[in-house]
Design an enzyme around this catalytic site. Sequence first.
Site, mmCIF file in Angstrom:
data_model
loop_
_atom_site.group_PDB
_atom_site.id
_atom_site.type_symbol
_atom_site.label_atom_id
_atom_site.label_comp_id
_atom_site.label_asym_id
_atom_site.label_seq_id
_atom_site.Cartn_x
_atom_site.Cartn_y
_atom_site.Cartn_z
ATOM 1 N N PHE A 133 95.126 4.563 -34.346
ATOM 2 C CA PHE A 133 93.789 4.752 -34.918
ATOM 3 C C PHE A 133 93.956 4.740 -36.432
ATOM 4 O O PHE A 133 94.664 5.597 -36.985
ATOM 5 C CB PHE A 133 93.302 6.116 -34.432
ATOM 6 C CG PHE A 133 91.974 6.612 -34.907
ATOM 7 C CD1 PHE A 133 90.799 6.228 -34.269
ATOM 8 C CD2 PHE A 133 91.888 7.542 -35.934
ATOM 9 C CE1 PHE A 133 89.568 6.749 -34.653
ATOM 10 C CE2 PHE A 133 90.662 8.068 -36.332
ATOM 11 C CZ PHE A 133 89.499 7.670 -35.691
ATOM 12 N N ALA A 134 93.331 3.758 -37.085
ATOM 13 C CA ALA A 134 93.564 3.598 -38.520
ATOM 14 C C ALA A 134 92.306 3.919 -39.323
ATOM 15 O O ALA A 134 91.438 3.065 -39.516
ATOM 16 C CB ALA A 134 94.037 2.168 -38.782
ATOM 17 N N GLY A 141 91.347 10.776 -47.199
ATOM 18 C CA GLY A 141 91.812 11.472 -46.004
ATOM 19 C C GLY A 141 90.654 12.267 -45.430
ATOM 20 O O GLY A 141 89.922 11.783 -44.567
ATOM 21 N N GLY A 360 115.952 35.262 -35.596
ATOM 22 C CA GLY A 360 116.732 35.666 -36.769
ATOM 23 C C GLY A 360 117.463 34.485 -37.378
ATOM 24 O O GLY A 360 116.912 33.387 -37.461
ATOM 25 N N GLU A 384 93.874 15.015 -37.880
ATOM 26 C CA GLU A 384 92.580 14.958 -37.170
ATOM 27 C C GLU A 384 91.575 15.983 -37.718
ATOM 28 O O GLU A 384 90.763 16.527 -36.970
ATOM 29 C CB GLU A 384 92.783 15.059 -35.659
ATOM 30 C CG GLU A 384 93.664 13.897 -35.193
ATOM 31 C CD GLU A 384 93.616 13.582 -33.731
ATOM 32 O OE1 GLU A 384 92.570 13.815 -33.112
ATOM 33 O OE2 GLU A 384 94.633 13.088 -33.227
ATOM 34 N N SER A 387 92.250 22.313 -41.490
ATOM 35 C CA SER A 387 91.564 23.567 -41.162
ATOM 36 C C SER A 387 90.357 23.765 -42.077
ATOM 37 O O SER A 387 89.325 24.302 -41.665
ATOM 38 C CB SER A 387 92.530 24.746 -41.291
ATOM 39 O OG SER A 387 93.530 24.614 -40.307
ATOM 40 N N GLU A 388 90.477 23.303 -43.321
ATOM 41 C CA GLU A 388 89.352 23.439 -44.258
ATOM 42 C C GLU A 388 88.174 22.585 -43.788
ATOM 43 O O GLU A 388 87.015 23.025 -43.843
ATOM 44 C CB GLU A 388 89.793 23.017 -45.674
ATOM 45 C CG GLU A 388 90.785 23.966 -46.341
ATOM 46 C CD GLU A 388 92.203 23.916 -45.764
ATOM 47 O OE1 GLU A 388 92.530 22.950 -45.028
ATOM 48 O OE2 GLU A 388 92.994 24.837 -46.035
#
Length: 401
Positions: A133-134, A141, A360, A384, A387-388
Site C-alpha cells: 500500500f503506497a 506522512g 534484567g 497506519e 498515536s497523535e
Amino acid sequence: MATTTEAATGFDLALTEEQELAQRTARDFAREKVLPRAREIDEQGKVPRELIAEMASLGFLGIYVPETYGGAGLDALSYALVSEEINRACASTGVVMSSHVSLVVDPLLHYGSDAQKDRFLRALATGERLGCFALSEPASGSDAAAMRTSARRDGDAWMLNGTKNFITNGASADIAVVFAQTQPDGGSTGGSERAKARHRGIAAFIVEKGTPGFSVGKLEHKLGIRGSDTAQLLFQDCRVPAANLLGGAGEGFKIALSTLDGGRISIAAQAVGIARACLEDSLAYAKEREAFGKKIVEFQAIQWKLADMATEIDAARLLVWRAATLKDRGEDHILAAAQAKLFASDVAVRAARECVQIFGGYGYLTDFPAERHYRDAKITEIYEGTSEIMNLVIAEEILKE
Ligand code: CAA
C-alpha cells in the site's frame, strides 16, 4: 456515528465455532512454524516466502474474502484473532500479512470492479501474489493529502510520477495500491478552497510489478519488525492502464482513509499479540529466575507488573474485538478502530518495557526475545496513523456529537 457508549452495547463475547477454529489454527501454526523462526527472521531481515505461502495455504491471506474469489470467507473478527496469534510469535510476519490483507486485499474487495476482482483479488486472496500500500511520501506522512505523486491522464492510461516512502512489503510485493494526485494545481478552485479540496483530486491505482517506470528504490534499515521489508517506490512516467483505477478519480483519499480504518484494527491486534508475548515470556522467565533465595515471580514487585500487563492486554483485546465486530456489522468503526489502536499500541510499548525490566540484564541481550519485543512494539504507535493522529481522529469523532 456510534457513540462510545452505544458502540459498547449489544456485543456477544462468545466466539463462534468458526472463529475459534481460526484462532486455534493460527495459534498452532504460530507456535510450531513461526515462533521457532522469529529470531532468525529478525536477524536475517526476511520473512521466508515459504512461510508466507504456508499462511496463504491456511487461508490467512484472503481471510475475509468470499470463497468465490479464493478467500476463506471468514470475518474481520477472525482476522483479528489470527493477527494476534501470528504477532504473538513474530511481529515481522504479522505485518507482512496485515499490509497485504488490510491495505491491499480489503480495498480491492470493497472498491474493485468485477474485472479488477477477477484479475487481482483472486491472486491476492490465495497468496499467489503479494500486495503493498503506497500512500506515504518523503514529505507527507500524517498529512497524507499533501502527497506530491502525480497522475496525469494520457489516452487510455494514467502517467504516474513521484516517490513513495516507508512502504511495507515494498520490495517483495507483486501488486501495489498507489495513491496519486490527479489535480496537482488544485483543479479549478483557489485560495483556502484549494487547500481544502486537495484530497478531492487523489486517486488510487493498482500497479503491477514490472510496469515500465515503476521501480523499487532504497531499502530501509529499521529499529524493529526487521523481517518485513520497507522500501521506497519510484514512479517515473509510469503508464498505468485506466482499467487499473480503483474507484473513481476523486475517491482515492476516502479509499485510503477507510482502508486505514480497517488496518488500524489489525495493527491494534498486532499490538495485543506483541504485548501477550511480553507477558508470556516474562511469566516463564520469572518462574525460573531466582534472586534473594526465591523465584522472582514470588516478589510483589514482579507480580504487580504482570498483573498490570494482563489487565491492560485484556482491555486492549476487548477494544480490538469491538472494532472488528462493528466492521463485520458494516457499521461505522472509525472511532472504535482509532481507540483500539491508540490504547493497544500504548499497552504493547509499556508491556515490552516491563518485559525487558523483568528479564534484567538478559532482557538487553539478543539471546532473549525481550529486546525484540521492545523494538517491535514501538512501530505500533507510528504506522497506519501515529498515536497523535489517533487522538485527533478520536477527538473529531466525539466532537461530532
Ligand atoms: N473514511 C472515509 N473518509 C474519510 C475518513 C475516513 N475514515 N476520514 C475523513 N474522511 C473524509 C472526510 O469526510 C473529508 O471528505 P469531504 O471533503 O467529502 O468532506 C475528507 O476525507 C478529508 O477529511 P479531512 O479534512 O479530515 O482530512 P485531512 O487532510 O485533515 O486528514 C487525517 C485527516 C485524519 C489527519 C488523515 O490524513 C490521516 O488519517 N492521516 C494519517 C495517515 C496514515 O495513517 N498514514 C499511514 C500510512 S500507511 C502505513 O503506515 C502502512 C504501512 O506501510 C504499514
